[in-house]
Write a protein that holds these residues in place. Structure first.
Motif, PDB file in Angstrom:
ATOM      1  N   ALA A  56       0.829  -1.205   0.000  1.00 15.24           N
ATOM      2  CA  ALA A  56       0.000   0.000   0.000  1.00 15.24           C
ATOM      3  C   ALA A  56       0.866   1.259   0.000  1.00 15.24           C
ATOM      4  O   ALA A  56       0.543   2.250  -0.667  1.00 15.24           O
ATOM      5  CB  ALA A  56      -0.933  -0.004   1.208  1.00 15.24           C
ATOM      6  N   LEU A  57       1.979   1.243   0.729  1.00 17.03           N
ATOM      7  CA  LEU A  57       2.881   2.398   0.741  1.00 17.03           C
ATOM      8  C   LEU A  57       3.494   2.629  -0.639  1.00 17.03           C
ATOM      9  O   LEU A  57       3.673   3.776  -1.068  1.00 17.03           O
ATOM     10  CB  LEU A  57       3.980   2.192   1.783  1.00 17.03           C
ATOM     11  N   GLU A  58       3.802   1.555  -1.343  1.00 17.18           N
ATOM     12  CA  GLU A  58       4.327   1.692  -2.702  1.00 17.18           C
ATOM     13  C   GLU A  58       3.249   2.235  -3.638  1.00 17.18           C
ATOM     14  O   GLU A  58       3.520   3.084  -4.496  1.00 17.18           O
ATOM     15  CB  GLU A  58       4.841   0.336  -3.203  1.00 17.18           C
ATOM     16  N   LEU A  59       2.022   1.749  -3.468  1.00 15.38           N
ATOM     17  CA  LEU A  59       0.918   2.224  -4.291  1.00 15.38           C
ATOM     18  C   LEU A  59       0.646   3.705  -4.047  1.00 15.38           C
ATOM     19  O   LEU A  59       0.271   4.437  -4.971  1.00 15.38           O
ATOM     20  CB  LEU A  59      -0.342   1.399  -3.996  1.00 15.38           C
ATOM     21  N   PHE A  60       0.850   4.168  -2.823  1.00 18.70           N
ATOM     22  CA  PHE A  60       0.631   5.568  -2.489  1.00 18.70           C
ATOM     23  C   PHE A  60       1.463   6.481  -3.389  1.00 18.70           C
ATOM     24  O   PHE A  60       0.955   7.475  -3.943  1.00 18.70           O
ATOM     25  CB  PHE A  60       0.983   5.805  -1.014  1.00 18.70           C
ATOM     26  N   GLN A  61       2.731   6.156  -3.562  1.00 17.95           N
ATOM     27  CA  GLN A  61       3.604   7.022  -4.350  1.00 17.95           C
ATOM     28  C   GLN A  61       3.231   7.002  -5.829  1.00 17.95           C
ATOM     29  O   GLN A  61       3.288   8.031  -6.499  1.00 17.95           O
ATOM     30  CB  GLN A  61       5.065   6.620  -4.146  1.00 17.95           C
ATOM     31  N   VAL A  62       2.831   5.848  -6.326  1.00 19.33           N
ATOM     32  CA  VAL A  62       2.401   5.779  -7.727  1.00 19.33           C
ATOM     33  C   VAL A  62       1.101   6.553  -7.915  1.00 19.33           C
ATOM     34  O   VAL A  62       0.921   7.272  -8.903  1.00 19.33           O
ATOM     35  CB  VAL A  62       2.224   4.306  -8.157  1.00 19.33           C
ATOM     36  N   THR A  63       0.200   6.439  -6.956  1.00  9.78           N
ATOM     37  CA  THR A  63      -1.099   7.110  -7.054  1.00  9.78           C
ATOM     38  C   THR A  63      -0.947   8.624  -7.139  1.00  9.78           C
ATOM     39  O   THR A  63      -1.682   9.294  -7.875  1.00  9.78           O
ATOM     40  CB  THR A  63      -1.976   6.732  -5.846  1.00  9.78           C
ATOM     41  N   PHE A  64       0.005   9.177  -6.391  1.00 12.38           N
ATOM     42  CA  PHE A  64       0.133  10.631  -6.307  1.00 12.38           C
ATOM     43  C   PHE A  64       1.246  11.203  -7.182  1.00 12.38           C
ATOM     44  O   PHE A  64       1.608  12.366  -7.041  1.00 12.38           O
ATOM     45  CB  PHE A  64       0.338  11.047  -4.847  1.00 12.38           C
ATOM     46  N   THR A  65       1.769  10.407  -8.088  1.00 15.83           N
ATOM     47  CA  THR A  65       2.782  10.905  -9.006  1.00 15.83           C
ATOM     48  C   THR A  65       2.124  11.690 -10.144  1.00 15.83           C
ATOM     49  O   THR A  65       1.215  11.183 -10.811  1.00 15.83           O
ATOM     50  CB  THR A  65       3.603   9.738  -9.595  1.00 15.83           C
ATOM     51  N   ASP A  66       2.548  12.930 -10.326  1.00  9.78           N
ATOM     52  CA  ASP A  66       2.101  13.769 -11.443  1.00  9.78           C
ATOM     53  C   ASP A  66       0.574  13.879 -11.514  1.00  9.78           C
ATOM     54  O   ASP A  66      -0.027  13.704 -12.586  1.00  9.78           O
ATOM     55  CB  ASP A  66       2.642  13.225 -12.774  1.00  9.78           C
ATOM     56  N   VAL A  67      -0.051  14.202 -10.398  1.00  7.68           N
ATOM     57  CA  VAL A  67      -1.511  14.336 -10.379  1.00  7.68           C
ATOM     58  C   VAL A  67      -1.977  15.777 -10.548  1.00  7.68           C
ATOM     59  O   VAL A  67      -3.172  16.030 -10.693  1.00  7.68           O
ATOM     60  CB  VAL A  67      -2.103  13.766  -9.065  1.00  7.68           C
ATOM     61  N   LYS A  68      -1.044  16.723 -10.544  1.00 11.22           N
ATOM     62  CA  LYS A  68      -1.420  18.139 -10.543  1.00 11.22           C
ATOM     63  C   LYS A  68      -2.295  18.517 -11.723  1.00 11.22           C
ATOM     64  O   LYS A  68      -3.223  19.310 -11.590  1.00 11.22           O
ATOM     65  CB  LYS A  68      -0.154  19.003 -10.516  1.00 11.22           C
ATOM     66  N   SER A  69      -2.010  17.945 -12.886  1.00 10.78           N
ATOM     67  CA  SER A  69      -2.757  18.301 -14.092  1.00 10.78           C
ATOM     68  C   SER A  69      -4.027  17.475 -14.263  1.00 10.78           C
ATOM     69  O   SER A  69      -4.791  17.715 -15.205  1.00 10.78           O
ATOM     70  CB  SER A  69      -1.866  18.120 -15.329  1.00 10.78           C
ATOM     71  N   VAL A  70      -4.255  16.524 -13.377  1.00 11.17           N
ATOM     72  CA  VAL A  70      -5.386  15.605 -13.535  1.00 11.17           C
ATOM     73  C   VAL A  70      -6.424  15.778 -12.438  1.00 11.17           C
ATOM     74  O   VAL A  70      -7.636  15.741 -12.695  1.00 11.17           O
ATOM     75  CB  VAL A  70      -4.890  14.134 -13.549  1.00 11.17           C
ATOM     76  N   VAL A  71      -5.967  15.986 -11.212  1.00 14.60           N
ATOM     77  CA  VAL A  71      -6.847  15.978 -10.046  1.00 14.60           C
ATOM     78  C   VAL A  71      -6.998  17.393  -9.504  1.00 14.60           C
ATOM     79  O   VAL A  71      -6.008  18.112  -9.360  1.00 14.60           O
ATOM     80  CB  VAL A  71      -6.275  15.049  -8.940  1.00 14.60           C
ATOM     81  N   PRO A  72      -8.221  17.810  -9.161  1.00 18.25           N
ATOM     82  CA  PRO A  72      -8.412  19.135  -8.552  1.00 18.25           C
ATOM     83  C   PRO A  72      -7.602  19.278  -7.266  1.00 18.25           C
ATOM     84  O   PRO A  72      -7.464  18.320  -6.499  1.00 18.25           O
ATOM     85  CB  PRO A  72      -9.915  19.192  -8.272  1.00 18.25           C
ATOM     86  N   LYS A  73      -7.087  20.475  -7.042  1.00 18.09           N
ATOM     87  CA  LYS A  73      -6.221  20.714  -5.886  1.00 18.09           C
ATOM     88  C   LYS A  73      -6.890  20.340  -4.579  1.00 18.09           C
ATOM     89  O   LYS A  73      -6.281  19.720  -3.702  1.00 18.09           O
ATOM     90  CB  LYS A  73      -5.811  22.183  -5.860  1.00 18.09           C
ATOM     91  N   ASN A  74      -8.170  20.701  -4.419  1.00 13.93           N
ATOM     92  CA  ASN A  74      -8.846  20.444  -3.143  1.00 13.93           C
ATOM     93  C   ASN A  74      -8.975  18.951  -2.868  1.00 13.93           C
ATOM     94  O   ASN A  74      -8.934  18.514  -1.713  1.00 13.93           O
ATOM     95  CB  ASN A  74     -10.219  21.115  -3.122  1.00 13.93           C
ATOM     96  N   GLU A  75      -9.098  18.145  -3.927  1.00 11.21           N
ATOM     97  CA  GLU A  75      -9.194  16.697  -3.722  1.00 11.21           C
ATOM     98  C   GLU A  75      -7.847  16.112  -3.330  1.00 11.21           C
ATOM     99  O   GLU A  75      -7.773  15.185  -2.512  1.00 11.21           O
ATOM    100  CB  GLU A  75      -9.732  16.019  -4.975  1.00 11.21           C
ATOM    101  N   VAL A  76      -6.762  16.633  -3.929  1.00  9.65           N
ATOM    102  CA  VAL A  76      -5.423  16.155  -3.559  1.00  9.65           C
ATOM    103  C   VAL A  76      -5.150  16.445  -2.087  1.00  9.65           C
ATOM    104  O   VAL A  76      -4.674  15.579  -1.340  1.00  9.65           O
ATOM    105  CB  VAL A  76      -4.352  16.825  -4.448  1.00  9.65           C
TER     106      VAL A  76
END
Length: 237
Positions: free
Chosen positions: A95-115
């Motif tokens: 799960a810790l490894e998945l965390f880093q993949v999940t949040f890699t380069d999300v700025k252009s995809v996910v709204p800031k408030n959700e991040v």
């Protein structure tokens, strides 16, 4: 639909099945820990594949939700919120490894408030692993702390320091307190060795506020923490 962690477990598994296939959904519900860990590893690989342009054909063989990276990200966050609390160490590590993949380069995809909302929730699970008696869990959590501080579009150094201070204040007594203190101090030392520093005379009031106040993320500050975050003498005094 914005990210909400108040989702029934059955619905989470249903969403996983729609986005990533019934096999991963079934494995996440398995009694055997190795199947749950394998499901998280497979989910990590699929998320990476969804970010690669030449994997469009592979993505088309999945459900329609898989082709929507924002939907996949939200589902992954729901899975993380559950699996980070798993009782078995290999599942937590996956799960810790998945965390880093999940949040890699999300700025252009996910709204800031959700991040920010997702990180505020998931970082609680990560901070609880700092100082864990299992060294691999501690080091995995420490790596996620550094990732959240360093990666563009995430929390940044100042907010991470504030969260570490808050976790330090929640320490109990006895051996548990010693473990928490060790975990946090080791994480701070790790950050100290990996972030640039400058003398306090060179630090602006904004730098000091960002490192010492409660975490606040401004619009123009979002996603610019990598080169602009610095240690000052006050931070390590």
């Amino acid at each position: 639909e914005a990210l909400c962690f108040d989702v029934p477990l059955e619905e989470i598994y249903a969403r996983v099945g729609e986005a990533f296939g019934p096999t991963i959904s079934a494995s996440l519900q398995a009694q055997k820990w190795d199947k749950r860990a394998q499901a998280l590893t497979a989910l990590k690989s699929l998320l990476r594949a969804s970010e690669t342009p030449n994997q469009k054909n592979a993505a088309s063989r999945r459900g329609p939700a898989f082709r929507d990276r924002l939907t996949s990200w939200r589902i992954s966050c729901l899975v993380l919120n559950r699996c980070m609390c798993d009782k078995v160490m290999p599942v937590r590590l996956a799960a810790l490894e998945l965390f880093q993949v999940t949040f890699t380069d999300v700025k252009s995809v996910v709204p800031k408030n959700e991040v920010v909302h997702a990180l505020d929730t998931l970082m609680e699970h990560i901070l609880e692993r700092l100082g864990d008696s299992n060294l691999r869990l501690h080091e995995g959590a420490r790596s996620c702390v550094y990732f959240a501080a360093e990666h563009p579009g995430l929390l940044g150094l100042g907010t991470i320091l504030a969260k570490l201070r808050a976790q330090l204040g929640r320490a109990g007594r006895g051996r548990e307190k010693a473990k928490i203190h060790f975990g946090i101090l080791d994480s701070v030392n790790f950050l100290l060795n990996n972030f640039p520093g400058r003398r306090s005379s060179e630090a602006s009031p904004q730098d000091a506020q960002r490192c010492c106040d409660e975490p606040v993320i401004d619009e123009e500050d979002f996603g610019t923490h990598n080169p602009e975050d610095f240690w000052t003498e006050e931070d390590v005094a």
